[in-house]
Design a protein around this motif. Structure first.
Motif, PDB file in Angstrom:
ATOM      1  N   GLU A 102      25.722  80.663 -17.206  1.00  0.00           N
ATOM      2  CA  GLU A 102      25.719  79.483 -18.073  1.00  0.00           C
ATOM      3  C   GLU A 102      24.306  79.083 -18.482  1.00  0.00           C
ATOM      4  O   GLU A 102      24.132  78.259 -19.361  1.00  0.00           O
ATOM      5  CB  GLU A 102      26.403  78.311 -17.374  1.00  0.00           C
ATOM      6  CG  GLU A 102      27.899  78.509 -17.240  1.00  0.00           C
ATOM      7  CD  GLU A 102      28.581  77.281 -16.673  1.00  0.00           C
ATOM      8  OE1 GLU A 102      28.097  76.166 -16.919  1.00  0.00           O
ATOM      9  OE2 GLU A 102      29.594  77.453 -15.993  1.00  0.00           O
ATOM     10  N   ASN A 103      23.294  79.633 -17.825  1.00  0.00           N
ATOM     11  CA  ASN A 103      21.923  79.244 -18.104  1.00  0.00           C
ATOM     12  C   ASN A 103      21.114  80.407 -18.669  1.00  0.00           C
ATOM     13  O   ASN A 103      19.917  80.508 -18.434  1.00  0.00           O
ATOM     14  CB  ASN A 103      21.257  78.701 -16.831  1.00  0.00           C
ATOM     15  CG  ASN A 103      20.015  77.905 -17.139  1.00  0.00           C
ATOM     16  OD1 ASN A 103      19.856  77.365 -18.228  1.00  0.00           O
ATOM     17  ND2 ASN A 103      19.119  77.838 -16.176  1.00  0.00           N
ATOM     18  N   LYS A 104      21.754  81.290 -19.413  1.00  0.00           N
ATOM     19  CA  LYS A 104      21.041  82.441 -19.980  1.00  0.00           C
ATOM     20  C   LYS A 104      19.951  82.014 -20.959  1.00  0.00           C
ATOM     21  O   LYS A 104      18.939  82.676 -21.088  1.00  0.00           O
ATOM     22  CB  LYS A 104      22.021  83.384 -20.688  1.00  0.00           C
ATOM     23  CG  LYS A 104      22.953  84.112 -19.725  1.00  0.00           C
ATOM     24  CD  LYS A 104      22.187  85.004 -18.782  1.00  0.00           C
ATOM     25  CE  LYS A 104      23.128  85.723 -17.855  1.00  0.00           C
ATOM     26  NZ  LYS A 104      22.487  86.308 -16.708  1.00  0.00           N
ATOM     27  N   ASP A 105      20.149  80.879 -21.639  1.00  0.00           N
ATOM     28  CA  ASP A 105      19.135  80.432 -22.595  1.00  0.00           C
ATOM     29  C   ASP A 105      18.060  79.558 -21.934  1.00  0.00           C
ATOM     30  O   ASP A 105      17.114  79.139 -22.598  1.00  0.00           O
ATOM     31  CB  ASP A 105      19.797  79.675 -23.747  1.00  0.00           C
ATOM     32  CG  ASP A 105      20.535  78.419 -23.297  1.00  0.00           C
ATOM     33  OD1 ASP A 105      20.612  78.163 -22.078  1.00  0.00           O
ATOM     34  OD2 ASP A 105      21.043  77.690 -24.175  1.00  0.00           O
ATOM     35  N   GLY A 106      18.217  79.261 -20.652  1.00  0.00           N
ATOM     36  CA  GLY A 106      17.214  78.476 -19.932  1.00  0.00           C
ATOM     37  C   GLY A 106      17.261  76.991 -20.218  1.00  0.00           C
ATOM     38  O   GLY A 106      16.324  76.263 -19.906  1.00  0.00           O
TER      39      GLY A 106
END
Length: 190
Positions: A102-106
């Motif tokens: 869910e946090n691939k884009d940071g």
């Protein structure tokens, strides 16, 4: 000390002017038992609905910075048992980055995974994006994939804000129970 007792054959116009003897209680007698029962059922259903759904709704709206402060407070007792080495911290950070889909884009705060030297076979999610893996679990697992599955499960709890929701639910239940102990039920009966 004198009492006046009227028999069943007392005149109706006299009986109508006397105060009625309460049967159930003041407000129940005023509305009637059936209407009071329905009103109580409706109010109870509304309270139950709010109590069940509010933590899920509110838990997602609590700022993550507040959660981080709660996590720091909870970890104070365990900080002496935290296991840190540069190699293990780097490996856990890399594993967390791989599993936190869910946090691939940071855009979300990173999940911080820590190893705690306790002989429990467990891992837990804490508020503020922390996952604790207990040493007992590390001793029991048979493959890195098993550890990844456990940590991925705990990261899911962090991202779905389940920890905050559970804390709010517990807070609500404790408030309801303390209300019952403090005499709220006696007040309602009047």
């Amino acid at each position: 000390g004198w009492r006046l007792r009227l028999g069943r054959d007392a005149p109706a116009d006299l009986v109508a002017q006397l105060p009625q003897r309460p049967r159930f209680g003041r407000w129940i007698d005023r509305f009637g038992f059936g209407k009071s029962l329905v009103g109580f059922a409706v109010v109870s259903s509304m309270v139950a609905f709010v109590a069940i759904n509010t933590p899920s709704w509110l838990g997602r709206r609590v700022p993550v910075s507040w959660e981080a402060g709660m996590s720091d407070d909870n970890l104070e007792d365990l900080s002496a048992n935290t296991c840190h080495t540069p190699a293990s911290d780097a490996a856990l950070a890399k594993l967390s980055a791989m599993l936190d889909y869910e946090n691939k884009d940071g855009s979300l705060p990173p999940v911080k995974i820590e190893i705690i030297k306790l002989d429990m076979v467990n891992a837990v999610a804490l508020p503020g994006g922390r996952v604790l893996v207990f040493d007992g679990l590390l001793k029991q697992i048979d493959s890195p994939d098993t550890l990844a599955g456990v940590i991925g499960h705990e990261i899911g709890h962090v991202r779905e804000r389940h920890v905050m929701q559970a804390m709010l639910r517990e807070f609500g239940i404790s408030m309801v129970l303390s209300g019952f102990k403090s005499g709220v039920t006696n007040t309602l009966g009047r």
